[in-house]
Design an enzyme around this catalytic site. Structure first.
Site, PDB file in Angstrom:
ATOM      1  N   GLN A   1      -5.956  -2.239   3.499  1.00 53.84           N
ATOM      2  CA  GLN A   1      -5.184  -1.900   4.696  1.00 53.84           C
ATOM      3  C   GLN A   1      -5.893  -0.815   5.502  1.00 53.84           C
ATOM      4  OE1 GLN A   1      -1.328   0.417   5.071  1.00 53.84           O
ATOM      5  NE2 GLN A   1      -0.549  -1.642   5.452  1.00 53.84           N
TER       6      GLN A   1
ATOM      7  N   PRO B   1       0.849  -1.199   0.000  1.00 54.32           N
ATOM      8  CA  PRO B   1       0.000   0.000   0.000  1.00 54.32           C
ATOM      9  C   PRO B   1       0.880   1.243   0.000  1.00 54.32           C
ATOM     10  CG  PRO B   1       0.095  -0.958   2.196  1.00 54.32           C
ATOM     11  CD  PRO B   1       0.805  -1.907   1.288  1.00 54.32           C
TER      12      PRO B   1
ATOM     13  N   ALA C   1       0.342   5.429  -0.136  1.00 51.88           N
ATOM     14  CA  ALA C   1      -0.592   6.555  -0.156  1.00 51.88           C
ATOM     15  C   ALA C   1      -0.357   7.417  -1.386  1.00 51.88           C
ATOM     16  CB  ALA C   1      -0.439   7.387   1.110  1.00 51.88           C
TER      17      ALA C   1
ATOM     18  N   CYS D   1       3.321   2.811   9.343  1.00 54.25           N
ATOM     19  CA  CYS D   1       3.417   4.112   8.678  1.00 54.25           C
ATOM     20  C   CYS D   1       4.179   5.098   9.557  1.00 54.25           C
ATOM     21  CB  CYS D   1       2.030   4.648   8.358  1.00 54.25           C
ATOM     22  SG  CYS D   1       2.079   6.282   7.550  1.00 54.25           S
TER      23      CYS D   1
ATOM     24  N   ASN E   1       9.824  -6.981   2.971  1.00 50.00           N
ATOM     25  CA  ASN E   1       9.572  -5.719   2.281  1.00 50.00           C
ATOM     26  C   ASN E   1      10.747  -4.788   2.545  1.00 50.00           C
ATOM     27  OD1 ASN E   1       7.683  -2.812   3.060  1.00 50.00           O
ATOM     28  ND2 ASN E   1       8.067  -3.516   0.991  1.00 50.00           N
ATOM     29  N   GLY E   2      11.190  -4.095   1.494  1.00 49.23           N
ATOM     30  CA  GLY E   2      12.252  -3.117   1.677  1.00 49.23           C
ATOM     31  C   GLY E   2      13.420  -3.313   0.746  1.00 49.23           C
ATOM     32  N   ASP E   3      13.675  -2.331  -0.118  1.00 52.03           N
ATOM     33  CA  ASP E   3      14.827  -2.315  -1.019  1.00 52.03           C
ATOM     34  C   ASP E   3      14.781  -3.406  -2.084  1.00 52.03           C
ATOM     35  OD1 ASP E   3      15.686  -0.196   0.484  1.00 52.03           O
ATOM     36  OD2 ASP E   3      17.341  -1.252   1.467  1.00 52.03           O
TER      37      ASP E   3
END
Length: 315
Positions: free
Chosen positions: A68, A14, A16, A101, A201-203
């Site tokens: 979410q 997700p 924004a 977040c 999750n990440g990079d």
């Protein structure tokens, strides 16, 4: 069935302002197994916010979706989960709870990554939503709140005990925001600690990144975020890497053609005003293009899809 239980799923995070219908359907077209809505305010949904309710609209080509929710009140989140299910019914794959977040306006209300500082409340939220939901409940969270903090494993154990069906870990702290390097060792630690699926999750910016994350952490699946912006092909690239098959990157012409298709879809959903929102997507499609700077400068004057097509494709 837990949608995260498929073999090595590749998911869209997700984001924004980005993961609307037009972008999600493009990602699905190129192999995304499960896309997530932009984060939805539980209170906004219950209080009848038209803008919040609009986040629950799905495209015709979307067979299912993860929604979410964010908030910090167990009863409000439980009621919002029921509302989501009543709207989406069998197209709802799971309810995902945002506990990561880092945005100040979210954290200041006790939502998002602020919940990392109150694990008992986080657990009560998961329990309440699980009790109210007929679909799997998953959680996306971070490594910790303050710089240098790592609460991922004890936090994950509480979430699992409270009934979460799967966890997505973004191994940066709230203090890091989106800077620095994601600490993939945290994903590995969480995977070893819990028995439910763990999504990394990440990079993850290309297929080799995803393959390396899977090999280094043992994660059950990969969620991509910023790497997919301007590059919905990333899902196909990751699937090819997982399968050990060749992948041919799109040409610059193909990238511009997809940018135009993205424009057509967003205008179909939101009218010509959608082009204003599209201006934040187009620069990602232009990465690596020789005259990208000039094109970005001209983008602000584009008012119609035809003008965008002429700018990007010379037609």
């Amino acid at each position: 069935m837990n949608p995260y239980s498929a073999t090595h799923p590749v998911l869209l995070a997700p984001m924004a302002g980005y993961t609307d219908i037009a972008f999600r359907t493009l990602c699905t077209q190129f192999g995304c197994d499960l896309a997530c809505t932009e984060m939805v305010s539980a209170k906004g949904l219950l209080y009848g916010s038209v803008r919040t309710a609009d986040y629950l609209r799905l495209g015709k080509e979307e067979p299912h979706i993860a929604v979410q929710l964010f908030g910090h009140e167990p009863d409000v989140l439980a009621a919002a989960a029921q509302r989501v299910h009543s709207v989406l019914r069998d197209r709802l794959a799971c309810i995902d709870l945002n506990m990561g977040c880092p945005a100040p306006k979210i954290v200041s209300n006790g939502d998002g990554s602020a919940l990392l500082k109150n694990p008992s409340l986080a657990g009560r939220i998961v329990s309440a939503v699980c009790a109210a939901s007929s679909v799997p409940v998953t959680v996306k969270f971070r490594k910790g709140f303050d710089a240098g903090e790592n609460v991922a494993v004890p936090f994950a154990l509480i979430l699992e005990e409270s009934g979460a069906s799967a966890l997505t870990i973004h191994p940066r702290t709230r203090a890091q925001q989106y800077g620095g390097k994601a600490d993939w060792s945290v994903i590995r630690s969480v995977k070893k600690a819990v028995s439910i699926p763990v999504i990394g999750n990440g990079d993850v910016m290309n297929g080799l990144d995803a393959l390396r994350m899977r090999e280094e952490t043992g994660c059950d699946g990969v969620m991509v975020a910023r790497g997919a912006l301007g590059n919905p092909w990333l899902f196909a690239e990751i699937k090819a890497a997982f399968a050990g098959t060749p992948y041919v990157a799109p040409s610059n012409r193909e990238r511009m053609e997809l940018a135009v298709l993205h424009a057509e879809r967003i205008v179909a959903e939101k009218g010509d005003h959608g082009l204003v929102e599209l201006r934040k997507h187009i620069p990602f499609y232009l990465r690596g293009i020789r005259n990208a700077k000039e094109l970005r400068q001209q983008l602000s004057g584009v008012q119609t899809v035809s003008e965008l097509k002429a700018l990007l494709l010379g037609q």
